[in-house]
Design a protein around this motif. Structure first.
Motif, short mmCIF file in Angstrom:
data_model
loop_
_atom_site.label_atom_id
_atom_site.label_comp_id
_atom_site.label_asym_id
_atom_site.label_seq_id
_atom_site.Cartn_x
_atom_site.Cartn_y
_atom_site.Cartn_z
N ARG A 42 44.10 38.99 43.44
CA ARG A 42 43.27 38.89 42.24
C ARG A 42 42.92 40.27 41.69
N THR A 98 48.66 33.02 44.35
CA THR A 98 47.20 32.90 44.46
C THR A 98 46.77 31.44 44.53
N GLN A 160 37.61 39.24 39.03
CA GLN A 160 38.88 39.61 38.40
C GLN A 160 38.70 39.80 36.89
#
Length: 605
Positions: A42, A98, A160
């Motif tokens: 991230r 992710t 992020q």
């Protein structure tokens, strides 16, 4: 049905963020590798939006330059395109990886939290499970075991996007500081709207916990094999459906009102943000027309502003969402912080092997917490080593409560219970409970294999086939097992495919076998043969009498043919000892026991 309208304040929302460190520790302990990889990916993703926008600016400016100078070297253009392709490809790849780690971490977290919840629930006291407020806490805690890594994902996305916004803001400030002011004006109204309505949704969900639990219960009993006979026989379907419909409609109306208001205000304030965005867009276009910035810069600023608007709007909404989730998360932590009052002290005395003199009640009384009514009061008697004691009395007299006190499932409110002359609290709790074989009248019919159902009496002996078979022989459950297609490996009940359900008497024999799994010094049987016929009952107790020679036993029964087999009989009435003695002594006393014995005997003549 009126409901509380209290909702958490902004201060309470903010303070709920204190739960995040505890939550992160739970996630970290779930899988350190998955957590580190997730955070690292991230962080990389946070810088990609700025890089793509800036490379896009360079491409557009280079294209315009080449239009004016067609013979110029095009190497830079192809390099920019290759870089943008690499960034876009990497962004998509990192996004998928992710999401994979989010999913894996989520499943692990849900599993481990569920295991922790089950283990912690086992440590709590029995009376807590009999309290409705406890059940509300337990229900809210259960709801936090699934999807809690959604909160982790939200927080990581938050970090992020904040990093991305900081980087994009640098570009906006460099070209025009005014865009930042317009930018914040475009998103703050929407954030305030989401914060207010998230508070109200949390309040609605929390205050309706008892009703939602009742809806789950009505849904279960309205369509379950366990209740189908009663529902059909008594014609309960309309009653249950109407009751479910009434409660669910009230919840729907409350939720609908809130959802409509949220949608209306959200639409209005979103419109304000859209106007602000296009105001900034006009400003950038005018700057480009006036040749203050290039077309590439126009696309960079417009793209940056749009991305920042969407990101900041998401950040604002997530701040409120995270506060909302962390408030719910508090329910899980509250449950884990609940302590039992009955605790086995590691420094306690080992239980005597064997028990020498027996168990003695000294002026014992018991009442449930937050109750003024005494279930038992002023109980004083002895259960001698090797003695069979029968407990008799009308329903509600306190018989089951008494045996729960012996097994330290409850703690006396007053008085004390002695074992070999010492307070029962001074002995190791685990050893005490391991020395007691107890089967309650409302025993559980576990929808598991036959051997597992029996081994529940001493589950650590699940793989000891001889011990399980011996327990089955002692309780007459072996005859039941012989009729099963897969014997001890047969799945019982109706829930799973291939399972075989048993009659009430057969289930009772399986349950009785659990009591024989332990090398118990005290056997407690609460209405152990209520579902057996007279012949099976007689055989069970003939075996029982032989098997418990030299051990203590407590029997609870309404059948006086069973009761008279005991050495002594304790008659309870309204939580007090009314009569105590052998069958012959109590019949000669001609009191309440003799009266009930004669009434029951008349029924067999």
């Amino acid at each position: 049905m009126s409901q509380k309208t209290d909702k958490p304040s902004f201060k309470e929302q903010f303070l709920s963020y204190r739960n995040l460190p505890k939550f992160f520790m739970l996630v970290w302990n779930t899988s350190k590798t998955y957590t580190v990889v997730n955070v690292f990916l991230r962080l990389i993703r946070s810088g990609i939006p700025l890089a793509i926008l800036y490379v896009g600016k360079l491409i557009i400016d280079e294209v315009i330059f080449l239009i004016d100078a067609p013979d110029a070297d095009k190497t830079a253009l192809w390099i920019y395109l290759a870089i943008e392709f690499g960034l876009a490809f990497s962004s998509e790849l990192i996004n998928r990886v992710t999401n994979l780690f989010d999913s894996l971490l989520g499943d692990l977290f849900a599993n481990k939290t569920s295991v922790a919840l089950i283990k912690h629930a086992a440590k709590l006291d029995l009376y807590q499970f009999e309290d409705s407020e406890f059940y509300d806490k337990l229900e809210r805690a259960r709801r936090q075991t699934n999807g809690r890594t959604q909160l982790l994902t939200m927080v990581l996305v938050q970090v992020q996007d904040i990093i991305s916004i900081v980087l994009l803001s640098i570009g906006l400030v460099y070209f025009s500081p005014w865009l930042i002011l317009i930018f914040f004006f475009a998103v703050i109204p929407g954030f305030l709207n989401e914060s207010i309505f998230n508070q109200r949704i949390y309040s609605l969900t929390r205050n309706w916990t008892p009703q939602r639990r009742e809806l789950d219960y009505l849904r279960f009993i309205g369509a379950s094999n366990l209740t189908a006979k009663e529902v059909k026989s008594f014609g309960l379907s309309d009653f249950l459906a109407n009751r479910f419909e009434k409660i669910s409609d009230e919840y729907y109306a409350a939720n609908k009102s809130l959802s409509v208001k949220r949608s209306i205000w959200g639409s209005l304030l979103s419109g304000v943000g859209t106007v602000a965005y296009y105001g900034a867009y006009v400003f950038i276009i005018l700057q480009t027309i006036s040749a203050f910035i290039t077309v590439g810069t126009l696309t960079f600023l417009a793209g940056s502003f749009n991305r920042m608007r969407n990101m900041l709007q998401g950040i604002m909404n997530r701040f409120s969402f995270i506060a909302d989730r962390t408030m719910y998360l508090q329910d899980l932590f509250d449950f884990f912080e609940m302590d039992a009052e009955i605790i086995g002290d590691l420094s306690s005395l080992p239980l005597p092997q064997p028990i020498q003199t027996g168990i003695e009640f000294e002026n014992v009384g018991f009442q449930y917490p937050n109750s003024d009514n005494w279930v038992l009061r002023n109980l004083s008697f002895k259960l001698r080593q090797g003695e069979k004691l029968a407990l008799v009395g009308e329903n509600g007299a306190g018989k089951t409560t008494l045996v729960k006190l012996i097994a330290r499932l409850y703690e006396p409110t007053e008085g004390r219970i002695l074992l070999d002359g010492k307070d029962i609290k001074s002995y190791k709790l685990k050893e005490l409970r391991e020395s007691i074989g107890i089967i309650f009248q409302d025993y559980v019919r576990f929808e598991m294999k036959a051997n597992e159902n029996i081994a529940i009496g001493k589950i650590e002996s699940l793989k000891e086939e001889d011990r399980i078979a011996d327990a089955a022989n002692k309780s007459l459950a072996a005859d039941v097992v012989e009729t099963l297609p897969d014997g001890f490996n047969q799945m019982l009940g109706k829930r799973f495919e291939g399972a075989v359900d048993l009659s009430g008497g057969q289930w009772q024999k399986i349950a009785l076998a659990r009591a024989y799994m332990k090398e118990a010094q005290l056997l407690i049987l609460d209405e152990p043969t209520s579902a057996l016929d007279a012949r099976a009952e007689h055989e069970v107790f003939q075996r029982f009498t032989k098997l418990i020679e030299g051990k203590m036993a407590v029997l609870i029964s309404h059948r006086f043919s069973t009761v008279r087999m005991a050495d002594r009989i304790l008659f309870l009435e309204n939580g007090n000892i009314l009569e105590l003695g052998s069958h012959e002594e109590l019949v000669e006393l001609n009191g309440k026991y003799a009266e009930l014995f004669q009434l029951q005997a008349e029924g067999y003549r």
